[in-house]
Motif scaffolding. Structure first.
Motif, PDB file in Angstrom:
ATOM      1  N   GLN A  52      22.972  61.038  20.827  1.00  0.00           N
ATOM      2  CA  GLN A  52      24.172  61.022  21.662  1.00  0.00           C
ATOM      3  C   GLN A  52      25.214  60.134  20.983  1.00  0.00           C
ATOM      4  OE1 GLN A  52      23.366  60.176  25.755  1.00  0.00           O
ATOM      5  NE2 GLN A  52      25.283  61.059  26.447  1.00  0.00           N
ATOM      6  N   MET A  71      23.935  56.797  19.190  1.00  0.00           N
ATOM      7  CA  MET A  71      22.513  56.502  18.971  1.00  0.00           C
ATOM      8  C   MET A  71      21.878  57.708  18.285  1.00  0.00           C
ATOM      9  SD  MET A  71      19.782  55.134  21.835  1.00  0.00           S
ATOM     10  CE  MET A  71      19.969  56.554  22.911  1.00  0.00           C
ATOM     11  N   CYS A  79      14.546  54.802  16.815  1.00  0.00           N
ATOM     12  CA  CYS A  79      15.894  54.899  17.376  1.00  0.00           C
ATOM     13  C   CYS A  79      16.809  53.834  16.772  1.00  0.00           C
ATOM     14  CB  CYS A  79      15.813  54.728  18.888  1.00  0.00           C
ATOM     15  SG  CYS A  79      17.295  55.209  19.749  1.00  0.00           S
ATOM     16  N   ALA A  81      21.262  52.627  16.501  1.00  0.00           N
ATOM     17  CA  ALA A  81      22.575  52.801  17.111  1.00  0.00           C
ATOM     18  C   ALA A  81      23.601  51.983  16.345  1.00  0.00           C
ATOM     19  CB  ALA A  81      22.547  52.381  18.581  1.00  0.00           C
ATOM     20  N   VAL A 186      29.498  49.655  21.362  1.00  0.00           N
ATOM     21  CA  VAL A 186      29.198  50.280  22.650  1.00  0.00           C
ATOM     22  C   VAL A 186      29.786  51.685  22.724  1.00  0.00           C
ATOM     23  CG1 VAL A 186      29.604  50.103  25.144  1.00  0.00           C
ATOM     24  CG2 VAL A 186      29.107  48.042  23.804  1.00  0.00           C
ATOM     25  N   LEU A 189      28.891  56.092  28.693  1.00  0.00           N
ATOM     26  CA  LEU A 189      28.170  57.293  29.097  1.00  0.00           C
ATOM     27  C   LEU A 189      28.513  57.637  30.539  1.00  0.00           C
ATOM     28  CD1 LEU A 189      24.621  56.307  27.774  1.00  0.00           C
ATOM     29  CD2 LEU A 189      26.316  57.711  26.577  1.00  0.00           C
ATOM     30  N   SER A 195      27.879  53.381  32.504  1.00  0.00           N
ATOM     31  CA  SER A 195      26.642  53.297  31.733  1.00  0.00           C
ATOM     32  C   SER A 195      26.975  53.303  30.253  1.00  0.00           C
ATOM     33  CB  SER A 195      25.711  54.465  32.073  1.00  0.00           C
ATOM     34  OG  SER A 195      25.306  54.406  33.425  1.00  0.00           O
ATOM     35  N   VAL A 196      26.111  52.688  29.446  1.00  0.00           N
ATOM     36  CA  VAL A 196      26.437  52.524  28.033  1.00  0.00           C
ATOM     37  C   VAL A 196      25.206  52.642  27.153  1.00  0.00           C
ATOM     38  CG1 VAL A 196      28.395  50.981  28.502  1.00  0.00           C
ATOM     39  CG2 VAL A 196      26.130  49.998  28.090  1.00  0.00           C
ATOM     40  N   ILE A 197      25.471  52.921  25.882  1.00  0.00           N
ATOM     41  CA  ILE A 197      24.558  52.619  24.779  1.00  0.00           C
ATOM     42  C   ILE A 197      25.175  51.426  24.074  1.00  0.00           C
ATOM     43  CG2 ILE A 197      23.626  53.391  22.574  1.00  0.00           C
ATOM     44  CD1 ILE A 197      23.914  56.283  23.661  1.00  0.00           C
ATOM     45  N   PRO A 205      18.811  49.200  20.031  1.00  0.00           N
ATOM     46  CA  PRO A 205      19.781  49.598  21.057  1.00  0.00           C
ATOM     47  C   PRO A 205      19.223  49.445  22.459  1.00  0.00           C
ATOM     48  CG  PRO A 205      18.829  51.539  20.028  1.00  0.00           C
ATOM     49  CD  PRO A 205      18.296  50.358  19.273  1.00  0.00           C
ATOM     50  N   THR A 207      20.189  50.826  26.622  1.00  0.00           N
ATOM     51  CA  THR A 207      20.966  51.770  27.414  1.00  0.00           C
ATOM     52  C   THR A 207      20.801  51.426  28.884  1.00  0.00           C
ATOM     53  OG1 THR A 207      19.161  53.378  27.609  1.00  0.00           O
ATOM     54  CG2 THR A 207      20.641  53.601  25.717  1.00  0.00           C
ATOM     55  N   GLU A 209      23.119  50.838  32.954  1.00  0.00           N
ATOM     56  CA  GLU A 209      24.373  50.633  33.675  1.00  0.00           C
ATOM     57  C   GLU A 209      24.828  49.193  33.513  1.00  0.00           C
ATOM     58  OE1 GLU A 209      26.102  51.226  38.216  1.00  0.00           O
ATOM     59  OE2 GLU A 209      24.502  52.504  37.448  1.00  0.00           O
TER      60      GLU A 209
END
Length: 230
Positions: A52, A71, A79, A81, A186, A189, A195-197, A205, A207, A209
């Motif tokens: 994403q 990410m 994973c 980011a 950041v 999302l 909401s964020v990564i 990373p 993820t 809220e």
């Protein structure tokens, strides 16, 4: 990306995107006293997948330039980011993505005296009747929610969808350990942008809220506010 946007500014939603070569950096401590933070060394992944990501397409030095956060996973499923370098990333196959092409404005890079970085700033390209979007940047130390609200209020837009990316001074999420690095990269999302990564200096990373009224912009935050979700 430039061809897909027809030479205009645009926002790209990137998901499940296979890449033959993916090059990215993360935030890192600054090596001088003129910047709050800097970038890590480049990491190059082969046969990776962008899980994403979001991208603002604008201009730098008169040429197309994409600012991309997100990410991705490597060949082993690990994973990662950070800040993707679009000019050093190569797709492994054609792929369909969602694109919002902009009329009337785009991001153009210029030196920002306060932060010492070359940053995107919105510029007007033509007048638009009945605008349904706002392109904006949020300055350092502004609470991210308040910055988004100010961007919407500038044109009295009833924003229902928020797209954006940038840096926060640490990242505080609800019910999770915080990233306390001075700078985190950041990606917003979800439709409300809450909401964020996020990724900090160590590279793992997170993820979730964002904790309300707890996250302030570090260097800049670039947002596209839409008055409808399609």
């Amino acid at each position: 990306m430039t061809k897909a946007a027809g030479g205009a500014g645009a926002w790209f939603d990137l998901a499940e995107l296979p890449v033959r070569q993916l090059t990215f950096v993360r935030p890192a401590p600054a090596s001088d006293d003129r910047h709050v933070a800097w970038y890590s060394r480049e990491t190059v992944l082969r046969d990776a997948v962008i899980q994403q990501a979001g991208a603002h397409l604008g201009r730098r030095d008169g040429e197309p330039f994409a600012h991309v956060h997100g990410m991705w996973t490597d060949q082993n499923g690990a994973c990662h980011a950070g800040h993707l370098l679009a000019e050093k990333t190569i797709l492994s196959a054609d792929h369909i993505v969602d694109v919002w092409q902009l009329e009337g404005a785009l991001f153009e890079s210029a030196l920002d005296v306060e932060t010492g970085f070359n940053l995107f700033r919105p510029i007007i390209t033509q007048q638009v009747g009945n605008p349904n979007a706002v392109l904006g940047t949020i300055r350092p130390n502004e609470l991210i929610e308040e910055g988004i609200a100010k961007c919407a209020a500038a044109t009295e837009l009833s924003a229902t969808t928020v797209k954006g990316l940038g840096s926060l001074a640490g990242t505080q999420l609800e019910g999770q350990l915080a990233l306390n690095d001075v700078a985190t990269e950041v990606l917003l999302l979800g439709a409300d942008g809450l909401s964020v990564i996020a990724v900090g200096f160590e590279g793992a990373p997170i993820t979730g809220e964002m904790a309300p009224l707890s996250n302030r912009v570090c260097v800049t935050f670039e947002v596209l506010l839409l008055s409808h979700a399609e």
